[in-house]
Enzyme design. Structure first.
Site, PDB file in Angstrom:
ATOM      1  N   SER A 253      11.226  -4.484 -40.436  1.00  0.00           N
ATOM      2  CA  SER A 253      10.433  -3.490 -39.715  1.00  0.00           C
ATOM      3  C   SER A 253       9.279  -4.160 -38.987  1.00  0.00           C
ATOM      4  CB  SER A 253       9.880  -2.442 -40.688  1.00  0.00           C
ATOM      5  OG  SER A 253       8.938  -1.608 -40.047  1.00  0.00           O
ATOM      6  N   LYS A 254       9.059  -3.728 -37.744  1.00  0.00           N
ATOM      7  CA  LYS A 254       7.947  -4.299 -36.976  1.00  0.00           C
ATOM      8  C   LYS A 254       6.602  -3.795 -37.475  1.00  0.00           C
ATOM      9  CE  LYS A 254       8.640  -0.846 -33.309  1.00  0.00           C
ATOM     10  NZ  LYS A 254       9.076  -0.659 -31.915  1.00  0.00           N
ATOM     11  N   ARG A 255       6.605  -2.806 -38.362  1.00  0.00           N
ATOM     12  CA  ARG A 255       5.352  -2.224 -38.860  1.00  0.00           C
ATOM     13  C   ARG A 255       4.865  -2.879 -40.155  1.00  0.00           C
ATOM     14  NH1 ARG A 255       8.612   1.757 -36.889  1.00  0.00           N
ATOM     15  NH2 ARG A 255       7.773   2.975 -35.142  1.00  0.00           N
ATOM     16  N   ASN A 290       4.205 -10.202 -32.593  1.00  0.00           N
ATOM     17  CA  ASN A 290       4.749 -10.042 -33.925  1.00  0.00           C
ATOM     18  C   ASN A 290       6.112 -10.724 -33.938  1.00  0.00           C
ATOM     19  OD1 ASN A 290       6.158  -8.968 -36.141  1.00  0.00           O
ATOM     20  ND2 ASN A 290       5.109  -7.017 -36.033  1.00  0.00           N
TER      21      ASN A 290
END
Length: 519
Positions: A253-255, A290
């Site tokens: 997940s990029k979060r 990221n």
């Protein structure tokens, strides 16, 4: 069969590593079979769409060489390629479902559905909507609307039997119909939701193979039901393994960047990229800078084919030993049958090694073309670079060899050659220059090399070794302080290359200047 595959991202954020893998596998399969790869933008959810995120998705795919035959900016016979522009067809399909008895208008309020859900939970049974607010006749609809209720369109899912799918990756997959909810496919305002829109568009685009991530497997029963209810032939399905977190089976997940930075390999890649970003004036932000986002690798200076090659190995393999493929080799080797159904852990260290392999093999001219823009962004060379600047950078690239892992690394190896007075790292000065006797050593060394006729690596190495022997010191005790004197730091190309690239006047000037800071 004519192969037609599609990648259908929602414009809700930057291009995710998992999305790249899905797009790549669709692209590879289409190219392998001489088919068509389509890019469709699934923008039915206006509340989540980010208009600015579309450009990075398109440019990211193009940077990776994942070109599409039909889609935005290309066009094609199935246009438009934005779902939001195909709404009329979706609404017509909803009406056909209603007319065929495969869907119904439902007037239940959210709290009423919640009551049924809680009752099922209390009784320890799966929740299945009672359909007590379903309008199966115009009179039912009029009665509910008179109460101020708004109706949505729900699928009337079967309550018995089994759906069997022959998945190209997972084999035979069975779904019990009585575990499927009556999913909403059209909102009260008439707009249609993703599942209906996706099925209709896949049919209109004549998609032969739906190759998508594992998390969509649970969507298959409702989408297959819609297709069968509308009389569409089902496409072939291939559900790819999850792209998982490093060392985990949980979806990447990029979060969750803060969590991933606890992994040493992930943190090393992120910190390396951050240093490059800061040098070129790019403020690293969690949402965009990221290592889960493709733009990170483009900004840092990875090679696009290194990304593609590494992504191809996330859940697919040709054999137990082959890791590196040219584009044509990968297209020829790719098959759905070689995809593993187990989660594929994203390994930043593996990606780093693939990048290192391709960067090492890259010709100097290609490296130069990739690296000069980073020096321009950092203000170290002109735009365009002068012939003199280009010559210096070329020599730095040749001297640095495999130390340059990504294009942005040139900033740390070429910068001190391109300024008159490089900044001195205080720690390096303390460790290498501030020791007693170093000032005199630098002065005597400058005199020793001043007379070298050819100020090139070979003669400079001979003179340096002869000087160290005459002084009765280890070569390292000379090389390390001289390197700091020339560059202001402890790392860089080899010492003799540094001297040669600087040239005699600049090298001797820096040695003299460093004596003032030496012990």
């Amino acid at each position: 069969m004519t192969v037609r595959t599609r990648f259908a991202p929602s414009p809700t954020g930057y291009l995710h590593i998992g999305g790249v893998r899905t797009a790549l596998f669709n692209w590879l399969f289409a190219r392998k079979h001489g088919g068509t790869f389509i890019l469709r933008i699934d923008d039915t959810d206006a509340g989540r769409n980010v208009e600015e995120a579309l450009a990075p998705i398109l440019s990211g795919l193009r940077w990776l060489g994942i070109d599409w035959d039909e889609g935005p900016e290309v066009g094609g016979p199935c246009a438009p390629y934005f779902q939001s522009e195909r709404a009329a067809g979706h609404r017509a399909a909803a009406e056909r479902l209603l007319a065929g008895g495969h869907a119904y208008r439902d007037y239940a309020r959210p709290e009423e559905l919640d009551e049924e859900r809680k009752a099922a939970q209390a009784a320890g049974r799966p929740f299945l909507y009672s359909r007590r607010f379903a309008a199966f006749t115009p009179d039912d609809a009029a009665r509910f609307e008179a109460e101020g209720r708004q109706g949505v369109v729900r699928l009337k899912m079967p309550r018995e039997g089994t759906l069997v799918i022959d998945d190209a990756v997972r084999g035979r997959v069975e779904f019990a119909w009585d575990r499927e909810q009556d999913h909403v496919v059209q909102r009260a305002d008439g707009s249609c939701l993703y599942h209906l829109a996706s099925v209709v568009d896949d049919h209109d685009f004549r998609i032969s193979h739906v190759i998508r991530a594992e998390e969509h497997l649970s969507n298959t029963p409702r989408q297959a039901f819609i297709a069968m209810a509308l009389g569409y032939p089902l496409p072939a399905y291939a559900h790819l393994p999850l792209v998982a977190e490093p060392g985990s089976r949980t979806k990447l997940s990029k979060r969750k960047l803060a969590q991933y930075l606890k992994n040493p390999d992930f943190r090393q890649v992120a910190e390396h990229g951050t240093r490059i970003a800061e040098r070129i004036g790019l403020a690293p932000e969690a949402d965009t800078f990221n290592p889960v986002i493709v733009d990170f690798y483009r900004e840092v200076g990875y090679l696009p084919w290194a990304i593609d090659n590494a992504m191809a190995l996330l859940g697919w393999s040709y054999d137990d030993k082959t890791e590196f493929f040219s584009r044509d080799e990968l297209v020829a080797a790719f098959t759905l049958e070689r995809i593993n159904s187990s989660p594929a852990s994203f390994d930043p260290k593996k990606l780093w090694s693939v990048q290192d392999h391709y960067m090492h093999a890259l010709p100097v001219d290609d490296k130069l073309a990739l690296m000069l823009p980073f020096l321009v962004k950092a203000g170290l060379v002109d735009a365009p670079a002068t012939p003199g600047q280009t010559a210096i950078v070329r020599r730095v690239i040749e001297a640095s060899g495999d130390r340059l892992k990504v294009a942005g690394d040139i900033l740390a190896y070429a910068d001190f050659f391109l300024v008159e007075e490089p900044p001195m790292d205080p720690k390096a000065v303390e460790q290498k220059l501030a020791k007693p006797g170093v000032a005199g050593l630098l002065g005597r060394y400058a005199d020793a090399i001043r007379g070298v006729a050819s100020f090139e690596p070979g003669p400079l190495e001979e003179a340096t070794k002869a000087f160290a022997a005459a002084e009765g010191i280890k070569l390292g005790d000379l090389v390390h302080p001289v390197r700091v004197a020339l560059s202001g730091r402890t790392v860089g190309p080899g010492l003799y290359d540094c001297l040669a690239i600087l040239g005699a006047p600049r090298a001797l000037e820096r040695l003299e200047r460093a004596r003032a800071q030496a012990g």
